[in-house]
Write an enzyme that holds these catalytic residues in place. Structure first.
Site, mmCIF file in Angstrom:
data_model
loop_
_atom_site.group_PDB
_atom_site.id
_atom_site.type_symbol
_atom_site.label_atom_id
_atom_site.label_comp_id
_atom_site.label_asym_id
_atom_site.label_seq_id
_atom_site.Cartn_x
_atom_site.Cartn_y
_atom_site.Cartn_z
ATOM 1 N N CYS A 106 5.202 1.303 -2.705
ATOM 2 C CA CYS A 106 6.591 1.155 -3.100
ATOM 3 C C CYS A 106 6.766 1.336 -4.617
ATOM 4 C CB CYS A 106 7.151 -0.213 -2.730
ATOM 5 S SG CYS A 106 7.009 -0.626 -1.002
ATOM 6 N N ARG B 90 3.683 6.486 -4.856
ATOM 7 C CA ARG B 90 3.443 5.094 -4.470
ATOM 8 C C ARG B 90 3.947 4.789 -3.066
ATOM 9 N NH1 ARG B 90 2.726 1.521 -9.136
ATOM 10 N NH2 ARG B 90 3.166 -0.159 -7.702
ATOM 11 N N TRP C 100 6.973 2.132 0.910
ATOM 12 C CA TRP C 100 5.788 2.292 1.758
ATOM 13 C C TRP C 100 5.841 1.113 2.722
ATOM 14 C CZ3 TRP C 100 1.339 -0.656 2.685
ATOM 15 C CH2 TRP C 100 0.299 0.012 3.345
ATOM 16 N N ASN D 5 8.867 -4.998 -4.406
ATOM 17 C CA ASN D 5 7.497 -4.578 -4.094
ATOM 18 C C ASN D 5 6.692 -5.826 -3.835
ATOM 19 O OD1 ASN D 5 8.209 -1.989 -4.681
ATOM 20 N ND2 ASN D 5 6.917 -1.790 -6.506
ATOM 21 N N GLY D 6 5.816 -5.787 -2.833
ATOM 22 C CA GLY D 6 4.979 -6.952 -2.538
ATOM 23 C C GLY D 6 5.217 -7.430 -1.123
ATOM 24 N N GLU E 163 -18.112 8.633 1.061
ATOM 25 C CA GLU E 163 -16.963 9.130 0.311
ATOM 26 C C GLU E 163 -16.449 10.449 0.909
ATOM 27 O OE1 GLU E 163 -14.882 7.939 -1.475
ATOM 28 O OE2 GLU E 163 -13.941 9.591 -2.536
ATOM 29 N N LYS F 6 -12.631 10.874 2.372
ATOM 30 C CA LYS F 6 -11.718 11.938 1.916
ATOM 31 C C LYS F 6 -11.203 12.731 3.105
ATOM 32 C CE LYS F 6 -11.044 10.940 -1.206
ATOM 33 N NZ LYS F 6 -11.296 10.078 -2.321
ATOM 34 N N GLU G 193 -8.721 10.725 5.235
ATOM 35 C CA GLU G 193 -7.494 10.415 4.505
ATOM 36 C C GLU G 193 -6.504 11.571 4.488
ATOM 37 O OE1 GLU G 193 -8.500 9.463 0.471
ATOM 38 O OE2 GLU G 193 -6.665 8.353 0.132
ATOM 39 N N HIS H 211 -29.424 5.033 16.873
ATOM 40 C CA HIS H 211 -29.266 3.692 17.433
ATOM 41 C C HIS H 211 -27.908 3.515 18.102
ATOM 42 C CE1 HIS H 211 -33.070 2.433 15.792
ATOM 43 N NE2 HIS H 211 -32.725 2.939 14.616
ATOM 44 N N LYS I 104 -0.691 5.619 -3.223
ATOM 45 C CA LYS I 104 -1.717 5.717 -4.260
ATOM 46 C C LYS I 104 -2.252 4.354 -4.667
ATOM 47 C CE LYS I 104 -4.155 7.842 -7.415
ATOM 48 N NZ LYS I 104 -5.406 8.401 -6.882
HETATM 49 O O1 M6R Z 1 -6.720 2.014 -7.561
HETATM 50 P P1 M6R Z 1 -7.981 1.636 -6.848
HETATM 51 O O2 M6R Z 1 -9.157 2.400 -7.314
HETATM 52 O O3 M6R Z 1 -8.237 0.162 -6.878
HETATM 53 O O4 M6R Z 1 -7.724 2.030 -5.331
HETATM 54 C C1 M6R Z 1 -8.659 1.688 -4.347
HETATM 55 C C2 M6R Z 1 -8.389 2.445 -3.067
HETATM 56 O O5 M6R Z 1 -7.126 2.108 -2.556
HETATM 57 C C3 M6R Z 1 -8.447 3.958 -3.281
HETATM 58 O O6 M6R Z 1 -9.672 4.348 -3.799
HETATM 59 C C4 M6R Z 1 -8.227 4.701 -1.946
HETATM 60 O O7 M6R Z 1 -9.283 4.454 -1.093
HETATM 61 C C5 M6R Z 1 -8.073 6.195 -2.232
HETATM 62 N N1 M6R Z 1 -6.799 6.642 -1.757
HETATM 63 C C6 M6R Z 1 -9.133 7.016 -1.617
HETATM 64 O O8 M6R Z 1 -8.983 8.366 -1.912
#
Ligand code: M6R
Length: 588
Positions: free
Chosen positions: A2, A27, A71, A95-96, A461, A465, A468, A484, A583
């Site tokens: 948000c 956001r 969001w 927000n929150g 990672e 990616k 996501e 396993h 984000k």
């Molecule tokens: O701002 P931050 O690094 O604390 O964010 C942590 C995660 O939310 C962030 O890395 C998220 O997993 C990414 N969108 C991954 O690409």
């Protein structure tokens, strides 16, 4: 999570609010809305979808207003659940998360109130209506005293010529420019030449009218110090790229140099003393930042022989973790605003750890609670998928490992980290090479990423990616663990990406490659060892430069990011704005 904007000034508020919201869309982009006060009347426009849906609101007249891009947490993305929420004379953007929304709503319903949305936020407008006795500031104070949870709020009232802002555990800044005063959940929404920005701390209120007045939670007037920010950096620019994600990946080679540190007694006195005396390191982080922490664990333990525990922040914060004396806690967060990371970091500190913030945002909430701030200097990252910030975190954490290894008389590694600056440029070329792999991933039901040691961390990672931004189910798996149970999922429709950069484990990882190949899977290899590229089990491979083994994720993750990016666009997705994500995750 948000975005909030507010404006009071000599200009028409609506276009300023909409421009600010567009900058905050990273956001959250489920729905958006604005409320503008003019002549004692509230004008409200809300729409499901992106900020561009609000174009009809541009012509609204009025010099003061608030806006929001959402969001969804409580209630589906819809017009009715979009902010601002209006009740009586009041409009609020939030927000929150309000954790006691149910009991508060019951209380309001008992007074005869009817709720029109499914959100937790609407209850704030109802409480304002209840507490208001002609003074908006005291009504806001009385309202927030009833709220449990986290909030950044901007509030307007038909009767009042001002905006009142307040925050707790959710970021909020205000700014003074030549044509008025502004509020925003993020500097980027109001960053422009000449805007002086102040950050609110928990419990503080700001009243925006012809000037900004600050109060503490007891409504005693306070002075605030302006924060420093780089206006140019805050204004997102694609610079000819189609997406921010690809642009940010291309920036990795130049970003790395800014994140390498030479920690010495002379330059980083207090922190160097803590670092070199530490007996245990705990890393708390989420998502991609958690993965950079895992990569660092392999490097620090191997180079320095110090135990490193890497903890998912949302788990750590509720698990009563054991923090021994002499513990250095590293909270790793691109945004410095991730709610779980902030809570975990605070807990580690409360339990006696020395807290260092590894973050990309120097004025973020994390920096305010940390004993030391270690800036990653990656520059603003706009795409939801973290790329360059991951690489910056890696080399910063490797710099710590290097200083520690040197202090312990074990090894001098810093030159190897500097070597990465050239090596990463060669690795960048593999980003285009993996494009030929894309057709194999388009029809896949699921994808596996395999590796051992640091390659396992890279695999995690790569898998995150891919999930996501392509929405393909995938798993990052330790190569030896597959047999396993999970091997049951592998068939000829399962692409497997194997990461192989650790000499000692190379043949072991190849065992897993044999196992999946025998089940018909196609194997795509990322390696620094040429001899494995032409094995019959390997459908296609990319060769990354040889570097110090502990640091290979810097090179191996680049083609993994590129694979996710190219599969995402081939599937018709927008990699910069993946569905359901935002984000910066400023709620639990
Ligand atoms: O701002 P931050 O690094 O604390 O964010 C942590 C995660 O939310 C962030 O890395 C998220 O997993 C990414 N969108 C991954 O690409």
């Amino acid at each position: 999570m948000c975005g909030i904007v507010g404006y009071y000034g000599s200009e028409n508020a609506a276009p300023i609010l909409l421009n600010g919201l567009e900058k905050l869309e990273y956001r959250g982009y489920d729905s958006a809305g604005i409320a503008v006060v003019d002549g004692g009347k509230l004008q409200l426009v809300r729409k499901k979808g992106s900020v561009s849906e609000l174009f009809s609101a541009r012509g609204i007249q009025g010099h003061l207003g608030i806006g929001h891009t959402r969001w969804a947490t409580h209630g589906a993305p819809s017009e009715i659940n979009a902010h601002p929420h209006v009740y009586g004379k009041f409009a609020v953007v939030h927000n929150g998360i309000i954790e006691n929304e149910y009991s508060l709503k019951e209380e309001c319903r008992a007074r005869g109130d009817v709720f029109s949305s499914e959100t937790d936020s609407e209850v704030i407008a109802h409480l304002l209506d209840f507490y208001y006795e002609g003074n908006l500031v005291t009504a806001v104070k009385d309202t927030v005293e009833r709220l449990k949870g986290s909030y950044a709020l901007a509030v307007v009232c038909e009767e009042c010529d001002c905006i009142v802002c307040v925050r707790k555990a959710s970021p909020l800044v205000v700014g003074i420019g030549k044509n008025g005063v502004y509020a925003a959940s993020d500097v980027s929404a109001i960053a422009a030449e000449g805007v002086t920005v102040y950050s609110l701390d928990d419990g503080e209120l700001a009243v925006l009218s012809t000037e900004i007045t600050f109060f503490n939670q007891n409504l005693v007037r306070i002075e605030k110090e302006k924060i420093e920010y780089d206006a140019e950096e805050e204004i997102p620019d694609l610079k000819g790229y189609r997406h921010f994600m690809r642009k940010e990946m291309a920036e990795i080679p130049q970003v790395l140099g800014k994140s390498i540190y030479d920690y010495t007694e002379e330059t980083y006195r207090e922190f160097y003393r803590i670092l070199t005396q530490t007996e245990q390191i705990q890393i708390v982080a989420c998502g991609t930042a958690y993965h950079s922490g895992l990569c660092a664990k392999y490097a620090i333990e191997s180079l320095c022989r110090i135990p490193v525990e890497v903890c998912i922040a949302s788990e750590y914060r509720y698990l009563d973790p054991i923090v021994r004396s002499g513990t250095l806690a590293l909270a790793v967060s691109q945004s410095g605003e991730t709610a779980d990371t902030l809570a975990a970091a605070q807990l580690a500190k409360n339990k006696g750890a020395y807290l260092a913030a590894v973050t990309n945002v120097p004025y973020s909430s994390l920096t305010r609670i940390a004993d030391a701030v270690l800036p990653t200097n990656a520059g603003r990252e706009v795409a939801v998928a973290a790329t360059k910030s991951f690489h910056a975190q890696l080399v910063l954490l490797y710099s710590l490992a290097s200083a520690l290894a040197k202090a312990k008389g074990r090894e001098e590694c810093l030159p190897h980290i500097y070597d990465l600056l050239d090596q990463v440029k060669c690795a960048e070329e593999t980003c285009e090479e993996v494009r030929s792999w894309v057709p194999h991933f388009l029809g896949a039901r699921s994808v596996f990423f395999l590796g051992r040691g640091a390659d396992y961390a890279s695999s995690l990672e790569g898998s995150l990616k891919l999930k996501e931004i392509t929405y393909l189910p995938s798993e990052g798996y330790p190569a030896g663990e597959l047999k396993h149970g999970t091997l049951a999922l592998v068939d000829c429709s399962t692409p497997v990406v194997a990461v192989l950069t650790q000499k000692a484990f190379a043949e072991k990882t190849m065992n897993a490659v044999h196992e999946v190949y025998a089940r018909g899977a196609k194997v795509f290899l990322i390696t620094c060892f040429e001899e494995y590229c032409n094995r019959k089990e390997v459908t296609s491979s990319v060769l990354i430069p040889v570097c110090k083994e502990e640091f290979t994720p810097v090179l191996s993750v680049l083609p993994l990011q590129a694979l996710a990016y190219y599969v995402s666009i081939a599937r018709g997705n927008n990699p910069d704005k993946p569905r359901n994500l935002a984000k910066s995750v400023t709620v639990e």
